[in-house]
Design an enzyme around this catalytic site. Structure first.
Site, PDB file in Angstrom:
ATOM      1  N   GLU A 216      21.064  57.590  13.836  1.00  0.00           N
ATOM      2  CA  GLU A 216      20.350  58.850  14.022  1.00  0.00           C
ATOM      3  C   GLU A 216      20.300  59.696  12.755  1.00  0.00           C
ATOM      4  O   GLU A 216      21.170  59.604  11.903  1.00  0.00           O
ATOM      5  CB  GLU A 216      21.025  59.655  15.148  1.00  0.00           C
ATOM      6  CG  GLU A 216      20.892  58.943  16.479  1.00  0.00           C
ATOM      7  CD  GLU A 216      21.561  59.650  17.652  1.00  0.00           C
ATOM      8  OE1 GLU A 216      21.013  59.568  18.753  1.00  0.00           O
ATOM      9  OE2 GLU A 216      22.623  60.269  17.484  1.00  0.00           O
TER      10      GLU A 216
ATOM     11  N   CYS B  48      20.375  65.923   8.013  1.00  0.00           N
ATOM     12  CA  CYS B  48      21.688  65.288   8.151  1.00  0.00           C
ATOM     13  C   CYS B  48      21.446  63.790   8.360  1.00  0.00           C
ATOM     14  O   CYS B  48      20.812  63.389   9.335  1.00  0.00           O
ATOM     15  CB  CYS B  48      22.387  65.914   9.359  1.00  0.00           C
ATOM     16  SG  CYS B  48      23.959  65.142   9.757  1.00  0.00           S
TER      17      CYS B  48
ATOM     18  N   CYS C  96      30.910  53.885  13.403  1.00  0.00           N
ATOM     19  CA  CYS C  96      31.943  54.294  12.448  1.00  0.00           C
ATOM     20  C   CYS C  96      33.235  53.591  12.830  1.00  0.00           C
ATOM     21  O   CYS C  96      33.510  53.365  14.002  1.00  0.00           O
ATOM     22  CB  CYS C  96      32.143  55.811  12.494  1.00  0.00           C
ATOM     23  SG  CYS C  96      33.226  56.426  11.178  1.00  0.00           S
TER      24      CYS C  96
ATOM     25  N   CYS D 285      38.194  58.785  14.724  1.00  0.00           N
ATOM     26  CA  CYS D 285      38.647  60.169  14.917  1.00  0.00           C
ATOM     27  C   CYS D 285      38.513  60.493  16.407  1.00  0.00           C
ATOM     28  O   CYS D 285      37.473  60.233  17.008  1.00  0.00           O
ATOM     29  CB  CYS D 285      37.817  61.136  14.069  1.00  0.00           C
ATOM     30  SG  CYS D 285      37.947  60.766  12.309  1.00  0.00           S
TER      31      CYS D 285
ATOM     32  N   CYS E 157      35.408  62.565  18.053  1.00  0.00           N
ATOM     33  CA  CYS E 157      34.048  62.298  17.578  1.00  0.00           C
ATOM     34  C   CYS E 157      33.354  61.230  18.419  1.00  0.00           C
ATOM     35  O   CYS E 157      33.913  60.156  18.664  1.00  0.00           O
ATOM     36  CB  CYS E 157      34.097  61.856  16.115  1.00  0.00           C
ATOM     37  SG  CYS E 157      32.465  61.518  15.421  1.00  0.00           S
TER      38      CYS E 157
ATOM     39  N   GLY F 218      28.820  57.591  10.683  1.00  0.00           N
ATOM     40  CA  GLY F 218      29.465  56.762   9.668  1.00  0.00           C
ATOM     41  C   GLY F 218      30.288  57.523   8.661  1.00  0.00           C
ATOM     42  O   GLY F 218      30.226  58.749   8.566  1.00  0.00           O
TER      43      GLY F 218
ATOM     44  N   SER G  44      36.621  66.434   5.989  1.00  0.00           N
ATOM     45  CA  SER G  44      36.966  66.711   7.384  1.00  0.00           C
ATOM     46  C   SER G  44      38.479  66.828   7.498  1.00  0.00           C
ATOM     47  O   SER G  44      39.176  65.822   7.611  1.00  0.00           O
ATOM     48  CB  SER G  44      36.449  65.576   8.270  1.00  0.00           C
ATOM     49  OG  SER G  44      35.034  65.573   8.236  1.00  0.00           O
ATOM     50  N   LEU G  45      38.971  68.051   7.460  1.00  0.00           N
ATOM     51  CA  LEU G  45      40.429  68.263   7.451  1.00  0.00           C
ATOM     52  C   LEU G  45      40.971  68.348   8.879  1.00  0.00           C
ATOM     53  O   LEU G  45      41.827  67.565   9.279  1.00  0.00           O
ATOM     54  CB  LEU G  45      40.744  69.519   6.633  1.00  0.00           C
ATOM     55  CG  LEU G  45      42.212  69.720   6.262  1.00  0.00           C
ATOM     56  CD1 LEU G  45      42.756  68.559   5.452  1.00  0.00           C
ATOM     57  CD2 LEU G  45      42.392  71.031   5.476  1.00  0.00           C
TER      58      LEU G  45
ATOM     59  N   CYS H 296      27.073  68.371  15.525  1.00  0.00           N
ATOM     60  CA  CYS H 296      28.135  67.634  14.812  1.00  0.00           C
ATOM     61  C   CYS H 296      28.987  66.842  15.791  1.00  0.00           C
ATOM     62  O   CYS H 296      29.445  67.377  16.789  1.00  0.00           O
ATOM     63  CB  CYS H 296      29.089  68.584  14.100  1.00  0.00           C
ATOM     64  SG  CYS H 296      28.284  69.744  13.029  1.00  0.00           S
TER      65      CYS H 296
END
Ligand code: SAH
Length: 382
Positions: free
Chosen positions: A97, A110, A117, A121, A124, A182, A236-237, A356
Site C-alpha cells: 500500500e 507515504c 514486514c 512490532c 503494528c 516494511g 520508531s522508539l 500509521c
C-alpha cells in the site's frame, strides 16, 4: 510454462549513472540519460513514442530493450479527510500500500519498502501479516511516479480535501516518507538507489529534508546509511527503557536504546542534519505515563531530537488501546517542560485503514523469517 516476466530493463529502477551506462550500452551518448529522466520524471511519460526529441532509432532501441513499468493499482480508497490509499500489486496474489496525506502546507506520500514486514512490532498491523519480499527499486520509485500521475488526474480528491476543516489542501507531493509497509533498512540494497532517484535533480528533485526514512532501529544499517545518503531520519522508539522496548519493538533485543541513540547522533553529525524525529506510539497504560515521559526526556534532552507522539491506531485482533487525548497532551507537556520538542501526530485516513500502523496490504505467501533465534514469520500457503 513460458515466463511472462519481461526481459526489458525497467528504467525506473536505475539511478542516473546506471541509466547512463544503459544508454551507452545501446550505443547512445550518456547525456541522453538526462533527457530520458526528464521525460520520465518531470513530464511523467512512460511511452518512448512520446519522447519526441530523442532520435527515432534510439527510441526503437528503447522500445526493444527497455520499459517504464510501474506497479499496477488493485484498488483506491479515499478517506472523508481527503487521505487517499492505493493497494498495489506485487504479483498475482500479494499487494502493498501507499498513502497520500494532503495538508494545507504540504502533501505527503507515504510509501512502502517491503511486502509485509519481518520485525514483529507488537502494536503494528503490518507485522501481523508477516513478510513476503523486498520491493525492488523500481517498485519503490514507481509508487512516487504513479501517485504523481494519479493526483494530477483526480478531481474528486480536490473535492474531498475542500470539505475538511483545513480548507484548501495541497494536492501535489511535496514530501515523501518511507513509513508504509516494511522496514526500509532491511531492504537497504533497493532503498538506497530509490532515495538517490528521489533526490536527483533529474529525478524527482526533492530536497533531502523532504524525504524521510523511518526505521525501527537497525543500528548497523543506520551507520551504513550515513555513508550513502543524507535524507531525514525518523526512528520508531516507542519506549523509554529497554525492558519495555524489547516487548514492543523486538529488534531492541539485538540493538538496545543506548546503541540506537548513538547511531542516530552519528548519522546527524555525518549528514549535517537538523534533528532526528523519534516516533512514539501512545498505548494506554503501556508507555503513556508521566514518569515514562520524564524518562524519555532524560534520554533525549540536550540532543537534536524531536518527538512525534502517534495516537495508537487500532486494528482487528490487537490487544492495545489508544491513550486518551488528555494522557497524550500530558505526555507532550512533560517533554516540552523538559525542553524536548514534541508534537502530536494528527490521525489521518483511519476510516479507510490508512493511518500509521494500519497498512496491511495483502501478504498471503509468507516466508519464514528469523530474527535472532525467534521465528517471526510463518509459512502459509492458502
Ligand atoms: N518499519 C519502519 C517504517 C514504518 S513507519 C519503522 O518502524 O519505523 C510507521 C510508523 O507507524 C512507525 O513509527 C510505527 O512504529 C508506527 N506504528 C505502527 N503501528 C502503529 C499503530 N497501530 N498505531 C500508530 N502507529 C503505529
Amino acid at each position: 510454462m513460458p515466463s511472462a516476466v519481461s526481459e526489458r530493463t525497467n528504467l525506473l529502477g536505475l539511478e542516473r549513472p546506471a541509466l547512463e551506462a544503459f544508454v551507452a550500452g545501446l550505443g547512445s551518448k550518456p547525456f541522453r540519460a538526462r533527457q530520458l529522466m526528464n521525460w520520465i520524471y518531470k513530464r511523467g511519460t512512460s511511452s518512448f513514442a512520446q519522447m519526441t526529441d530523442l532520435a527515432k532509432d534510439f527510441r526503437a532501441h528503447l522500445e526493444a530493450h527497455a520499459e517504464v513499468r510501474v506497479p499496477e493499482i488493485a484498488s483506491v480508497q479515499v478517506s472523508a479527510d481527503g487521505t487517499r490509499k492505493w493497494l498495489l500489486r506485487a504479483d498475482a496474489a500479494q499487494a502493498f500500500e501507499m498513502v497520500f496525506i494532503p495538508e494545507p502546507d504540504r502533501g505527503t506520500l507515504c510509501i512502502s519498502s517491503q511486502v509485509g514486514c519481518a520485525l514483529d512490532c507488537s502494536f503494528c498491523a503490518t507485522a501481523q501479516q508477516g513478510f513476503n519480499r523486498n520491493l525492488s527499486t523500481a517498485e519503490i520509485v514507481g509508487q512516487v511516479w504513479l501517485a504523481t500521475r494519479e493526483l494530477e488526474g483526480a478531481p474528486e480528491l480536490a473535492t474531498a480535501a475542500a470539505d475538511t476543516d483545513a480548507g484548501r489542501e495541497q494536492r501535489r507531493i511535496t514530501n515523501v516518507v518511507l513509513m508504509g509497509m516494511g522496514e526500509p533498512l532491511a531492504n537497504f540494497r533497493n532503498v538506497v538507489p530509490a532515495l538517490r532517484i528521489l533526490l536527483d535533480d533529474f529525478g524527482f528533485d526533492l530536497s533531502r529534508r523532504r524525504v524521510t526514512l523511518s526505521t525501527s532501529g537497525l543500528v548497523p544499517q543506520i551507520y551504513k546509511l550515513a555513508e550513502e545518503t543524507n535524507v531525514a531520519l525518523a526512528v520508531s522508539l516507542h519506549a523509554p527503557d529497554d525492558a519495555l522496548r524489547n516487548e514492543l519493538v523486538p529488534i531492541n533485543r539485538k540493538h538496545p536504546i543506548a546503541e540506537l541513540l548513538e547511531a542516530c547522533w552519528f548519522y546527524l553529525d555525518e549528514q549535517n542534519g537538523r534533528s532526528v524525529t523519534f516516533e512514539y506510539v501512545m498505548l494506554e497504560g503501556v508507555n503513556d505515563s508521566p514518569v515514562q515521559a520524564q524518562s524519555l526526556a532524560r534520554l533525549l534532552k540536550g540532543h537534536p531530537a524531536k518527538v512525534n507522539l502517534i495516537p495508537f491506531n487500532p486494528f482487528p485482533g490487537t490487544r492495545y488501546r489508544r491513550s486518551s487525548a488528555d494522557a497524550i497532551r500530558r505526555f507532550r507537556d512533560e517533554l516540552l517542560q523538559r525542553s524536548v520538542l514534541a508534537t502530536i501526530r494528527r490521525t489521518r485516513g483511519d476510516d479507510i485503514d490508512a493511518a500509521c500502523g494500519q497498512l496491511a496490504g495483502r501478504v498471503i505467501d509468507r516466508t519464514t523469517v528469523r530474527l535472532g533465534s525467534k521465528v517471526i514469520g510463518v509459512a502459509v500457503h492458502p
